[in-house]
Design an enzyme around this catalytic site. Structure first.
Site, PDB file in Angstrom:
ATOM      1  N   HIS A 180       0.823  -1.207   0.000  1.00 55.77           N
ATOM      2  CA  HIS A 180       0.000   0.000   0.000  1.00 55.77           C
ATOM      3  C   HIS A 180       0.863   1.264   0.000  1.00 55.77           C
ATOM      4  O   HIS A 180       0.629   2.203  -0.763  1.00 55.77           O
ATOM      5  CB  HIS A 180      -0.930  -0.009   1.227  1.00 55.77           C
ATOM      6  CG  HIS A 180      -1.809   1.196   1.294  1.00 55.77           C
ATOM      7  ND1 HIS A 180      -1.637   2.184   2.229  1.00 55.77           N
ATOM      8  CD2 HIS A 180      -2.847   1.586   0.521  1.00 55.77           C
ATOM      9  CE1 HIS A 180      -2.539   3.124   2.031  1.00 55.77           C
ATOM     10  NE2 HIS A 180      -3.291   2.786   1.013  1.00 55.77           N
ATOM     11  N   HIS A 184       1.374   4.228  -3.164  1.00 56.84           N
ATOM     12  CA  HIS A 184       1.224   5.686  -3.035  1.00 56.84           C
ATOM     13  C   HIS A 184       2.526   6.428  -3.366  1.00 56.84           C
ATOM     14  O   HIS A 184       2.482   7.609  -3.684  1.00 56.84           O
ATOM     15  CB  HIS A 184       0.744   6.044  -1.630  1.00 56.84           C
ATOM     16  CG  HIS A 184      -0.748   5.847  -1.465  1.00 56.84           C
ATOM     17  ND1 HIS A 184      -1.677   6.749  -1.928  1.00 56.84           N
ATOM     18  CD2 HIS A 184      -1.451   4.837  -0.919  1.00 56.84           C
ATOM     19  CE1 HIS A 184      -2.895   6.313  -1.656  1.00 56.84           C
ATOM     20  NE2 HIS A 184      -2.786   5.149  -1.044  1.00 56.84           N
ATOM     21  N   HIS A 212      -7.626   0.069  -4.344  1.00 54.88           N
ATOM     22  CA  HIS A 212      -8.276   0.021  -3.035  1.00 54.88           C
ATOM     23  C   HIS A 212      -9.527  -0.871  -3.061  1.00 54.88           C
ATOM     24  O   HIS A 212      -9.835  -1.559  -2.088  1.00 54.88           O
ATOM     25  CB  HIS A 212      -8.612   1.435  -2.555  1.00 54.88           C
ATOM     26  CG  HIS A 212      -7.387   2.260  -2.242  1.00 54.88           C
ATOM     27  ND1 HIS A 212      -6.766   3.058  -3.170  1.00 54.88           N
ATOM     28  CD2 HIS A 212      -6.651   2.371  -1.097  1.00 54.88           C
ATOM     29  CE1 HIS A 212      -5.703   3.639  -2.613  1.00 54.88           C
ATOM     30  NE2 HIS A 212      -5.611   3.240  -1.362  1.00 54.88           N
ATOM     31  N   GLU A 319      -9.924  11.558  -4.434  1.00 57.92           N
ATOM     32  CA  GLU A 319      -8.728  11.285  -3.609  1.00 57.92           C
ATOM     33  C   GLU A 319      -8.311  12.447  -2.731  1.00 57.92           C
ATOM     34  O   GLU A 319      -8.087  12.207  -1.522  1.00 57.92           O
ATOM     35  CB  GLU A 319      -7.562  10.831  -4.499  1.00 57.92           C
ATOM     36  CG  GLU A 319      -6.384  10.367  -3.636  1.00 57.92           C
ATOM     37  CD  GLU A 319      -5.201   9.880  -4.432  1.00 57.92           C
ATOM     38  OE1 GLU A 319      -5.161  10.064  -5.642  1.00 57.92           O
ATOM     39  OE2 GLU A 319      -4.291   9.337  -3.778  1.00 57.92           O
ATOM     40  N   HIS A 334     -11.293  12.153   0.352  1.00 61.36           N
ATOM     41  CA  HIS A 334     -10.584  10.971   0.847  1.00 61.36           C
ATOM     42  C   HIS A 334      -9.424  11.345   1.768  1.00 61.36           C
ATOM     43  O   HIS A 334      -9.305  10.813   2.879  1.00 61.36           O
ATOM     44  CB  HIS A 334     -10.086  10.132  -0.336  1.00 61.36           C
ATOM     45  CG  HIS A 334      -8.952   9.236   0.022  1.00 61.36           C
ATOM     46  ND1 HIS A 334      -7.633   9.589  -0.173  1.00 61.36           N
ATOM     47  CD2 HIS A 334      -8.918   8.019   0.622  1.00 61.36           C
ATOM     48  CE1 HIS A 334      -6.850   8.615   0.276  1.00 61.36           C
ATOM     49  NE2 HIS A 334      -7.597   7.661   0.758  1.00 61.36           N
ATOM     50  N   HIS A 338      -8.898  10.565   5.962  1.00 65.85           N
ATOM     51  CA  HIS A 338      -7.750   9.976   6.665  1.00 65.85           C
ATOM     52  C   HIS A 338      -7.280  10.905   7.771  1.00 65.85           C
ATOM     53  O   HIS A 338      -6.983  10.478   8.893  1.00 65.85           O
ATOM     54  CB  HIS A 338      -6.582   9.778   5.687  1.00 65.85           C
ATOM     55  CG  HIS A 338      -6.603   8.466   4.968  1.00 65.85           C
ATOM     56  ND1 HIS A 338      -6.006   7.344   5.466  1.00 65.85           N
ATOM     57  CD2 HIS A 338      -7.145   8.106   3.774  1.00 65.85           C
ATOM     58  CE1 HIS A 338      -6.161   6.338   4.609  1.00 65.85           C
ATOM     59  NE2 HIS A 338      -6.861   6.773   3.581  1.00 65.85           N
ATOM     60  N   HIS A 374     -12.620   3.316   3.350  1.00 65.76           N
ATOM     61  CA  HIS A 374     -12.462   3.041   1.922  1.00 65.76           C
ATOM     62  C   HIS A 374     -13.693   2.371   1.318  1.00 65.76           C
ATOM     63  O   HIS A 374     -13.950   2.530   0.126  1.00 65.76           O
ATOM     64  CB  HIS A 374     -11.177   2.262   1.637  1.00 65.76           C
ATOM     65  CG  HIS A 374     -10.043   3.206   1.340  1.00 65.76           C
ATOM     66  ND1 HIS A 374      -9.841   3.740   0.086  1.00 65.76           N
ATOM     67  CD2 HIS A 374      -9.109   3.757   2.136  1.00 65.76           C
ATOM     68  CE1 HIS A 374      -8.826   4.573   0.126  1.00 65.76           C
ATOM     69  NE2 HIS A 374      -8.353   4.609   1.362  1.00 65.76           N
TER      70      HIS A 374
END
Ligand code: CUO
Length: 666
Positions: A180, A184, A212, A319, A334, A338, A374
């Site tokens: 993951h 990114h 995802h 995102e 998104h 987080h 997610h």
């Protein structure tokens, strides 16, 4: 590989630290002290050393982007090394590691470089400080092997009082977290500068959705296996989050703990930086605007013109990356999610708490709320996909191609056909030569990891090409659980979302023949090659240095010419299944690679990372054919009736059994 340059790259990651005199001849003098020059970008070194770097805070990623874009822009390798050495001295450790990794993934050096396991470069993002300290203590006693007590302490993050603990071994798999984080780094949302403009890569927004989405499908299969419900999306932000989490991780000095997130917390506004608060209300507005765009099929741009919504720009907007059609209007749903979840226990910073694991791409997957968040994000993509016309018979069929048989078989084993086997195992990994420790190449620092693995297996397929000419065909291999939480068979339009991509490969089918295909599970396009430790890389460097120049040139087939550290770790390719055997539907579809309009370069890891500096190597929508609703005229509730309609598809029930034994792996 140029061994000198490879060694310099290792040094930039911390190897050597100018302490190993025997290696000194490799190191250019400028490694020792690099003075600041006016050519290096300003506004760097803002985030202090010892703090947590968050990939989801704009200020942090903007600083990282200034650094990695500068490092990418250095044409001469020597200039890159000088600049990186300078930045190593002044930047926050996490920010530097991220920026250097992004730069190396995007630089156009003559050959790519091997990068060690991320857990070796940054072990504190993977192992608790107490486990690292215990391993160091063993080393000082000259007992570097893993003690029984350390194996037991693998399970430190929870107990069976927490239902979510049943699948913590999967969320905390170090290879999964590496995958993951690496994804990114290859697809940084703050963009790569090309000709003075920050840009994202080919189909980056779509891949954000798909990579995802696939993690969710895999996680849901693991949850069903242990009797948990599939992930419930986190879409009501005003009620307490039942699933808590404590990672037991700290920063590299053991001085800051990633904040635990107790059960029952409610999302609050983030006022840690009053100059740029992130509020729950703002998130709601952005969500509504995104819903409006999805429902109308149009994004409103800054100049009030409109752009059609597609899966790629929707990914960019959600995102959100630098390719968002209008970040002022659609916000950063998104990333801010987080951020809010990572500071939920101290939203205005009054207790000076550090962030939780949701703040970093290296650690976020550990937390159950990652998947709830997610799933919520995935639902937006699904809303868009559900508005598209179903695929037609022309889209789905492949004239004159008949898939006659498919099966799977575990290698070298008496296991029956179509029964695959997994087991939990302990693996000792070496974390000795990390960025933050002095090193001695002769020693190793072993930490035990508890993880799933499977017995290697092979797909066997028989396919007939009734055309007179040869045909290039793509084989798309998926599997999904057959039964839901109530032991009812999944209807196809529900099961669609649970299909896990297992492999994708291209074969040339001779005309007028039946062709037999054997394909090893090891070659899957969704997994990465095993990876290298610092010691492995040093060994390669030494071999190259000793070989003659001629040999060195002929040997120079670099394994990182693609993004080949991308992809899932091999051990996680198969869902674990159950002891009595969990039923899955294996599905294979053959499509015309000519009209799919791609390169043949479908190698390990390409499904999730594409190919370096090239277009994504598959012209079809990611997840095809399950990404859109299946037209009801093609099936009668279940998968088998859909498959019956098309000669180029087959499905077969398979069983995944997890064996009760565990084994120690060196
Ligand atoms: Cu990968 Cu939310 O994007 O963590």
């Amino acid at each position: 590989m140029d061994p000198k340059k490879q060694l310099e790259v290792l040094m930039l990651f911390g190897y050597g630290q100018e302490k190993d005199a025997s290696l000194a001849y490799h190191f250019p003098a400028y490694f020792v002290t690099v003075p600041a020059t006016t050519i290096y970008p300003a506004n760097t070194g803002i985030l202090k050393k010892g703090e947590f770097f968050s990939n989801f805070k704009k200020k942090h990623t903007d600083e990282a982007a200034r650094v990695y874009n500068y490092l990418i822009s250095c044409d001469k390798f020597e200039d890159f090394v000088k600049a990186a050495s300078y930045f190593k001295g002044i930047l926050n450790e996490g920010l530097y590691l991220y920026a250097l990794s992004v730069a190396l993934a995007h630089r156009k050096d003559e050959h790519s470089f091997d990068i060690p396991f991320l857990w070796q470069l940054h072990p504190h993002a993977y192992f608790s400080n107490s486990r690292i300290k215990a391993a160091l203590a063993r080393l000082q006693l000259d007992k570097p092997t893993v003690a029984e007590s350390d194996i037991v302490s693998t399970f430190v993050t929870g107990t069976h009082r927490d239902p979510e603990f049943k699948v913590s071994w999967w969320r905390e798999d170090i290879g999964l977290n590496w995958h993951h984080a690496h994804w990114h780094q290859v697809y940084p949302w703050a963009g790569i500068e090309i000709n003075g403009k920050l840009t994202t890569k080919d189909r980056e927004g779509e891949l954000f959705y798909y990579m995802h989405h696939q993690m969710l499908a895999r996680y849901d299969a693991e949850r069903l296996a242990v009797g948990l419900l599939r992930v419930i999306p986190f879409d009501n932000w005003n009620i307490p989050i039942q699933e808590g989490y404590d990672s037991h991780l700290t920063n590299e000095y053991g001085t800051l703990q990633y904040a635990p997130r107790p059960s029952g917390m409610v999302l609050s506004d983030n006022y840690t930086d009053p100059t740029s608060p992130v509020t729950v209300h703002q998130q709601s507005y952005n969500w509504n605007r995104l819903l409006n765009a999805i429902n109308t099929g149009k994004f409103q741009k800054k100049d009030n013109s409109y752009e059609d919504v597609n899966i790629d720009n929707l990914g960019a907007a959600i995102e959100s990356s630098v390719s968002s059609p209008n970040p002022d209007l659609y916000g950063s749903l998104h990333n801010h999610g987080h951020d809010l979840l990572s500071i939920i226990t101290d939203p205005d910073g009054r207790y000076k708490q550090a962030m939780g694991v949701m703040g970093s791409v290296e650690t976020a997957v550990r937390d159950p709320v990652f998947f709830r968040w997610h799933k919520y994000i995935d639902n937006l993509f699904i809303m868009h996909k559900n508005m598209l016309d179903p695929y037609s018979a022309d889209d789905l069929g492949f004239k004159n191609i008949t898939l006659e048989e498919i099966s799977v078989k575990v290698n070298d084993c008496d296991q029956k056909e179509n029964v695959l086997t997994t087991r939990m195992e302990y693996l000792n990994v070496d974390i000795y030569q990390s960025m933050f420790q002095q090193e001695n190449p002769q020693q190793s620092l072993q930490v035990s990891v508890y993880r799933v693995n499977h017995d290697e297996f092979e797909y066997n397929m028989k396919v007939n090409n009734a055309n007179s000419n040869n045909v290039k065909a793509a084989f798309r291999v998926f599997m999904a659980p057959s039964f839901d939480e109530h032991s009812d068979r999944f209807g196809l339009n529900e099961q669609r979302r649970l299909f896990i991509e297992m492999d994708k490969f291209v074969e040339e089918l001779p005309g007028n023949t039946t062709h037999e295909i054997k394909r090893s599970s090891k070659l899957s396009s969704v997994v990465k090659p095993p990876g290298l430790s610092i010691k492995d890389i040093l060994k390669e460097v030494e071999t190259k240095r000793k070989s003659t120049k001629k040999n060195a040139e002929s040997e120079c087939v670099c394994r990182r010419e693609r993004y080949c550290e991308c992809g899932l770790p091999q051990n996680i390719l198969l869902p674990r299944g159950t002891e009595s055997g969990m039923m899955f539907d294996l599905f294979v579809m053959v499509t015309d690679w000519g009209s799919d309009n791609c390169t043949d370069n479908l190698d390990q890891g390409t499904s999730y990372c594409g190919v370096k500096n090239q277009k994504y190597p598959d012209g079809r929508a990611m997840g095809f054919p399950f990404d859109r609703k299946i037209d009801v005229k093609f099936f009668n509730k279940f998968l088998d009736t859909f498959v019956d309609k098309f000669d180029n598809m087959l499905s077969v029930p398979i069983t995944i059994k997890t064996m009760p034994t565990t084994k120690q792996t060196a």
